[in-house]
Design an enzyme around this catalytic site. Structure first.
Site, PDB file in Angstrom:
ATOM      1  N   LYS A 219      -9.004  20.280  12.089  1.00 29.73           N
ATOM      2  CA  LYS A 219      -9.135  20.705  13.486  1.00 29.73           C
ATOM      3  C   LYS A 219      -9.181  22.224  13.538  1.00 29.73           C
ATOM      4  O   LYS A 219      -8.175  22.899  13.320  1.00 29.73           O
ATOM      5  CB  LYS A 219      -7.986  20.166  14.330  1.00 29.73           C
ATOM      6  CG  LYS A 219      -8.299  20.240  15.808  1.00 29.73           C
ATOM      7  CD  LYS A 219      -7.431  19.304  16.622  1.00 29.73           C
ATOM      8  CE  LYS A 219      -8.068  19.042  17.985  1.00 29.73           C
ATOM      9  NZ  LYS A 219      -7.233  18.237  18.849  1.00 29.73           N
TER      10      LYS A 219
ATOM     11  N   GLU B  68      -4.873  -4.199   4.099  1.00 31.46           N
ATOM     12  CA  GLU B  68      -4.448  -5.017   5.234  1.00 31.46           C
ATOM     13  C   GLU B  68      -5.570  -5.926   5.761  1.00 31.46           C
ATOM     14  O   GLU B  68      -5.349  -6.744   6.640  1.00 31.46           O
ATOM     15  CB  GLU B  68      -3.965  -4.108   6.383  1.00 31.46           C
ATOM     16  CG  GLU B  68      -2.679  -3.356   6.076  1.00 31.46           C
ATOM     17  CD  GLU B  68      -2.915  -1.988   5.430  1.00 31.46           C
ATOM     18  OE1 GLU B  68      -3.947  -1.830   4.743  1.00 31.46           O
ATOM     19  OE2 GLU B  68      -2.086  -1.088   5.610  1.00 31.46           O
TER      20      GLU B  68
ATOM     21  N   THR C  98       0.861  -1.186   0.000  1.00 33.20           N
ATOM     22  CA  THR C  98       0.000   0.000   0.000  1.00 33.20           C
ATOM     23  C   THR C  98       0.889   1.224   0.000  1.00 33.20           C
ATOM     24  O   THR C  98       1.920   1.259   0.675  1.00 33.20           O
ATOM     25  CB  THR C  98      -0.871   0.102   1.263  1.00 33.20           C
ATOM     26  OG1 THR C  98      -0.078  -0.245   2.379  1.00 33.20           O
ATOM     27  CG2 THR C  98      -2.070  -0.770   1.167  1.00 33.20           C
TER      28      THR C  98
ATOM     29  N   TRP D  55     -13.216  19.208  15.856  1.00 33.88           N
ATOM     30  CA  TRP D  55     -13.003  18.429  14.636  1.00 33.88           C
ATOM     31  C   TRP D  55     -14.117  18.677  13.625  1.00 33.88           C
ATOM     32  O   TRP D  55     -15.282  18.723  13.970  1.00 33.88           O
ATOM     33  CB  TRP D  55     -12.955  16.943  14.952  1.00 33.88           C
ATOM     34  CG  TRP D  55     -11.791  16.538  15.813  1.00 33.88           C
ATOM     35  CD1 TRP D  55     -11.837  16.194  17.133  1.00 33.88           C
ATOM     36  CD2 TRP D  55     -10.424  16.453  15.433  1.00 33.88           C
ATOM     37  NE1 TRP D  55     -10.572  15.898  17.590  1.00 33.88           N
ATOM     38  CE2 TRP D  55      -9.691  16.052  16.561  1.00 33.88           C
ATOM     39  CE3 TRP D  55      -9.731  16.685  14.236  1.00 33.88           C
ATOM     40  CZ2 TRP D  55      -8.316  15.858  16.546  1.00 33.88           C
ATOM     41  CZ3 TRP D  55      -8.359  16.500  14.211  1.00 33.88           C
ATOM     42  CH2 TRP D  55      -7.669  16.089  15.354  1.00 33.88           C
TER      43      TRP D  55
HETATM   44  P1  AMP Z   1      -6.699   0.660   0.513  1.00 34.57           P
HETATM   45  O1  AMP Z   1      -5.834  -0.128   1.372  1.00 34.57           O
HETATM   46  O2  AMP Z   1      -5.997   1.300  -0.631  1.00 34.57           O
HETATM   47  O3  AMP Z   1      -7.888  -0.091   0.083  1.00 34.57           O
HETATM   48  O4  AMP Z   1      -7.243   1.887   1.368  1.00 34.57           O
HETATM   49  C1  AMP Z   1      -7.987   1.675   2.538  1.00 34.57           C
HETATM   50  C2  AMP Z   1      -8.615   2.944   3.009  1.00 34.57           C
HETATM   51  O5  AMP Z   1      -9.550   3.434   2.044  1.00 34.57           O
HETATM   52  C3  AMP Z   1      -9.430   2.800   4.255  1.00 34.57           C
HETATM   53  O6  AMP Z   1      -8.641   2.781   5.416  1.00 34.57           O
HETATM   54  C4  AMP Z   1     -10.343   4.016   4.185  1.00 34.57           C
HETATM   55  O7  AMP Z   1      -9.687   5.191   4.616  1.00 34.57           O
HETATM   56  C5  AMP Z   1     -10.594   4.130   2.705  1.00 34.57           C
HETATM   57  N1  AMP Z   1     -11.902   3.527   2.366  1.00 34.57           N
HETATM   58  C6  AMP Z   1     -12.130   2.328   1.826  1.00 34.57           C
HETATM   59  N2  AMP Z   1     -13.450   2.143   1.622  1.00 34.57           N
HETATM   60  C7  AMP Z   1     -14.082   3.254   2.060  1.00 34.57           C
HETATM   61  C8  AMP Z   1     -15.454   3.675   2.141  1.00 34.57           C
HETATM   62  N3  AMP Z   1     -16.458   2.937   1.691  1.00 34.57           N
HETATM   63  N4  AMP Z   1     -15.702   4.885   2.699  1.00 34.57           N
HETATM   64  C9  AMP Z   1     -14.714   5.667   3.150  1.00 34.57           C
HETATM   65  N5  AMP Z   1     -13.408   5.331   3.088  1.00 34.57           N
HETATM   66  C10 AMP Z   1     -13.090   4.135   2.554  1.00 34.57           C
END
Ligand code: AMP
Length: 542
Positions: free
Chosen positions: A439, A328, A184, A444
């Site tokens: 912030k 993860e 990632t 927040w």
């Molecule tokens: P990745 O590992 O690239 O899939 O990124 C994961 C991150 O994407 C998560 O920790 C969230 O911050 C964001 N994310 C994934 N799905 C959503 C969702 N439906 N709504 C808001 N954020 C999301």
């Protein structure tokens, strides 16, 4: 007392063996980089996967070797998923949208032995070849007829399969051995690798299949826009064959028109991807004046699905399932399909629930905590940092002791970096990435909430809210808007719209307009880039 049940290793290869026997006619249709449409079945794919496994062994792959891919969604990439892991290697998918530096870092860090490359990426490899490890082998994912003249010594994918038996004695791999690797792109520091096991992949596939039975069954046709090169395409390469659902791979053609035409021709029922992709499809639906034939279900995740997008699909009779997860987590954590008793609610109420990120799938535990790590109530109001636990969740990062030491709390839960509430029905609402919260004067402000509200304005095609520095309040929200085609958006009107839904101090101080928002390698809006662009933006009251 010990139970008296057999122990059989859960292995990725078993999924395809099962599909070939039980769902032999399940289809894999691929838009190829060569330009045409390719069709095959799970039964025939299993034979080619066996040939490819022989080819990998002939290339010198030994157990635990990392074999990398740089490829779009297509049947050859799918074959690699199974042949590499099945024969004991680790399928390392690389995101071609990463920067060159990140890619070089990743290939070196993973110590990849072979890199499988789609035709599209030949120029990229040629440009990088000098800086890649000298003993790295390259295989071009095409046939002899399409092999280009190149200074790089590419092997030909189809040659690798040629002449090998269509059966392979799949080794009995320990289920806790690594099967896949995906990095990632952190916003700071080098990318970190999540190392999936055979067991976690199989359990994840089963959990996803159980959670989404409407999309995942033998009559269903699914189009993953979510890439095989990142987050295991949300587990679809495993969950689809497990259930017999057919897979329609779009290759590199991800614009609204190409997706519409492929869905229409292939009678796709369920399509999975990030919100930015669906903006394109919705535009094409508008232009055509109809939805693609057969489309009944869209799974949206990767970033928050705006309420207006959910409404646009639902108004056309297409069910939206809003899902959340992360690399993860293999990656699916929650899904937002409504339970039958909620289906009868009035539209507004259903949209409110669908705008949340859904409920946990089996095997994923959720908790939210305050800054001291104390668990917070699931009352739908109290927001805290979201932690997760389960058999499909990373316990650390590949070859990275520092990041591993920081990954888990003292009780062994993984910190997602997301801020969230959880309500009494178990619905998760992501209120922000912890680092994207604004912030202001010690309070927040959720950028996600403001974005959702702004997206409801018909003249807003896309938007993002970021923090900009402020002398008095530390940070204040700035709204960055991409206007819909040919539309003029009135700043005051937009802020007045937000003023109706938010407290005065939460409303952005200013609105700026731009043609496009910067995206990360995974198709999410890059707030890091936006913050850099607007770091010196002077707010009206500054
Ligand atoms: P990745 O590992 O690239 O899939 O990124 C994961 C991150 O994407 C998560 O920790 C969230 O911050 C964001 N994310 C994934 N799905 C959503 C969702 N439906 N709504 C808001 N954020 C999301």
């Amino acid at each position: 007392m010990q139970a008296m049940m057999m122990h059989r290793n859960m292995k990725v290869a078993d999924i395809l063996t099962f599909a070939a026997e039980i769902h032999p006619t399940g289809e894999i249709v691929s838009r190829r980089t060569e330009g045409d449409l390719h069709r095959t079945t799970y039964a025939d794919t299993a034979k080619r996967v066996a040939q490819l496994a022989h080819g990998l062994v002939a290339l010198g792959m030994t157990p635990g070797d990392r074999i990398a891919t740089l490829a779009w969604n297509g049947y050859r990439h799918f074959e690699l998923y199974y042949a590499i892991s099945g024969a004991g290697g680790v399928c390392h998918t690389i995101n071609p949208r990463l920067s060159q530096e990140q890619m070089l870092y990743i290939v070196g860090h993973a110590d990849d032995k072979v890199l499988f490359v789609d035709l599209t990426f030949v120029p990229m490899i040629e440009a990088l070849a000098d800086q890649l490890p000298p003993d790295l082998r390259f295989v071009l994912m095409t046939d002899k007829a399409h092999m280009p003249d190149s200074a790089v010594a590419f092997l030909c994918y189809e040659d690798l399969l040629d002449g090998h038996p269509t059966q392979f004695e799949w080794p009995d791999i320990d289920e806790n051995d690594a099967a896949g690797l995906c990095y990632t792109s952190g916003t700071t520091g080098n990318p970190k690798g999540t190392l999936f096991s055979h067991r976690s992949m199989v359990l994840h596939a089963m959990s996803v299949a159980i959670a989404l039975p409407k999309a995942l069954n033998q009559s269903s046709r699914i189009l993953p826009v979510v890439p095989l090169f990142h987050v295991n395409a949300w587990g679809l390469p495993y969950a689809a064959p497990l259930t017999g659902a057919s897979l329609i791979f779009p290759g590199p053609a991800l614009d609204g028109e190409s997706l519409f035409n492929l869905m229409d021709a292939e009678k796709v029922y369920s399509a999975w991807g990030v919100p930015t992709v669906w903006l394109g499809l919705l535009g094409q639906i508008e232009a055509e004046g109809r939805i693609p034939d057969g489309l009944g279900d869209v799974v949206i995740g990767g970033s928050a699905a705006p309420r207006s997008m959910i409404e646009a699909f639902e108004a056309k009779g297409i069910n939206v399932c809003h899902a959340w997860g992360m690399t993860e987590m293999s990656p699916v954590g929650t899904q937002g399909n409504l339970t039958p008793h909620l289906e009868d609610l009035p539209l507004e109420d259903r949209l409110n629930i669908k705008s949340k990120q859904g409920r946990r799938i089996f095997g994923v535990d959720l908790k939210i905590v305050d800054e001291a790590g104390v668990a917070l109530p699931h009352d739908g109001q109290t927001s805290g940092e979201l932690y997760v636990r389960g058999n499909t969740i990373a316990s650390g990062y590949f070859n990275n002791p520092d990041a591993t030491a920081d990954a888990l709390d003292s009780d062994g839960w993984f910190g997602t970096g997301d801020m969230a509430t959880i309500d009494g029905d178990g619905y998760l609402t992501i209120t922000d990435r912890a680092k994207d919260l604004i912030k202001s004067g010690g309070e927040w402000i959720s950028s996600l909430d403001l974005e959702n509200a702004a997206m409801a304005h018909p003249c807003v095609a896309n938007c993002a809210v970021i923090a900009v520095p402020h002398a008095k309040w530390d940070e204040r929200p700035l709204l960055v808007v991409v206007p819909a085609d040919g539309q003029q958006v009135d700043k005051a009107e937009l802020l007045a719209l937000l003023g109706k839904q938010f407290a005065k101090w939460q409303v952005p101080d200013d609105v700026v307009f731009t043609d496009a928002l910067p995206l990360t390698a995974t198709g999410k809006i890059s707030k890091l880039t936006l913050r850099a662009i607007y770091a010196d933006h002077v707010l009206p009251d500054a």
